[in-house]
Scaffold this motif. Sequence first.
Motif, mmCIF file in Angstrom:
data_model
loop_
_atom_site.group_PDB
_atom_site.id
_atom_site.type_symbol
_atom_site.label_atom_id
_atom_site.label_comp_id
_atom_site.label_asym_id
_atom_site.label_seq_id
_atom_site.Cartn_x
_atom_site.Cartn_y
_atom_site.Cartn_z
ATOM 1 N N PRO A 17 42.159 42.192 39.796
ATOM 2 C CA PRO A 17 42.398 42.350 38.355
ATOM 3 C C PRO A 17 41.549 41.433 37.467
ATOM 4 O O PRO A 17 40.784 40.582 37.928
ATOM 5 N N GLU A 18 41.746 41.601 36.188
ATOM 6 C CA GLU A 18 41.187 40.778 35.117
ATOM 7 C C GLU A 18 41.708 39.342 35.270
ATOM 8 O O GLU A 18 42.869 39.134 35.652
ATOM 9 N N LYS A 70 33.513 42.706 28.374
ATOM 10 C CA LYS A 70 34.525 43.536 27.728
ATOM 11 C C LYS A 70 34.224 43.784 26.254
ATOM 12 O O LYS A 70 33.873 42.876 25.516
ATOM 13 N N CYS A 101 40.286 46.659 31.176
ATOM 14 C CA CYS A 101 41.558 46.783 30.471
ATOM 15 C C CYS A 101 41.459 47.618 29.194
ATOM 16 O O CYS A 101 41.313 48.829 29.244
ATOM 17 N N MET A 139 42.430 44.999 35.195
ATOM 18 C CA MET A 139 43.343 45.001 34.046
ATOM 19 C C MET A 139 44.297 43.822 34.129
ATOM 20 O O MET A 139 44.639 43.358 35.218
ATOM 21 N N ASP A 140 44.725 43.335 32.956
ATOM 22 C CA ASP A 140 45.809 42.358 32.870
ATOM 23 C C ASP A 140 46.753 42.833 31.773
ATOM 24 O O ASP A 140 46.933 42.183 30.755
ATOM 25 N N ARG A 141 47.301 43.984 31.974
ATOM 26 C CA ARG A 141 48.132 44.657 30.968
ATOM 27 C C ARG A 141 49.590 44.253 31.156
ATOM 28 O O ARG A 141 50.164 44.429 32.217
ATOM 29 N N ILE A 189 42.039 51.879 38.721
ATOM 30 C CA ILE A 189 42.586 50.837 37.848
ATOM 31 C C ILE A 189 43.500 49.936 38.663
ATOM 32 O O ILE A 189 44.336 50.415 39.443
ATOM 33 N N ASN A 237 46.023 46.390 38.079
ATOM 34 C CA ASN A 237 46.619 45.474 37.103
ATOM 35 C C ASN A 237 47.093 44.192 37.790
ATOM 36 O O ASN A 237 47.402 44.186 38.982
ATOM 37 N N SER A 249 53.428 40.742 33.724
ATOM 38 C CA SER A 249 52.660 41.941 34.037
ATOM 39 C C SER A 249 53.372 42.736 35.119
ATOM 40 O O SER A 249 54.016 42.171 35.994
#
Length: 225
Positions: free
Chosen positions: A40-41, A107, A135, A159-161, A189, A191, A198
């Motif tokens: 992930p991010e 980004k 993300c 992603m870090d959603r 994707i 996360n 998260s």
Amino acid sequence: MKAALIPMRAKVNDFEANWKEFEQRFEEALEHSPDILVFPEYCLTGFDEWDFSGAKLYDEIVDRVSALAKENSVYVILGLLEPYKRCVYNSALLINREGEVILKHRKFQEPMKFCTGNTVRTAKTEFGKLAIIICGDLYNKRIAKWIKRKKPDYIFVPMDRSPWGDFNLEEEIKCMGGRVKLLGVKTFIVNSYAHWDSFGGAWVFDENGELLAQSNGEKILVYVE
């Protein structure tokens, strides 16, 4: 192509703990004999608004992850903070089987205090052309224009959603699928998990935005193309 998407726990400002977690999840993923490992991010530093101290670890992170990629002859994608002159970018790298950085994405979709990217690049591999976005870039109109211009075969999205408000995971997945459909490219994707609450998880969508595979929490998603 076999991809391992790895939702990973990340602690803010605790690099050694994160590195230990990274190595553990890396070894766990290797049991599936993947070609590409996707993290992930911010996966090795976490990020807390607006603490950019993790950017100073950029070179060390690249060196360590490159060594792992080369040692195990795998591709690795990960997100990290990148210092550049007086700027900090939220970036993601693709490292090849020889431990070389062959693709960097900065980004687009970031608030003030970050520097922001302005292009999408691709890297040629034995699987075709790969692109990375990060993300919120998935929801950026300029990204869609660049993707259509570059025509990658696959897109990877660290992603870090985090959920907020009246969050509904089913609706979130539906929304992601809608954005992937606009890009028209098969998209992977992953996360982060347990950072800022998260929700973890990983998803693979086809070029029409249809969900092909998913995992929940911190479970690794292995997808064979």
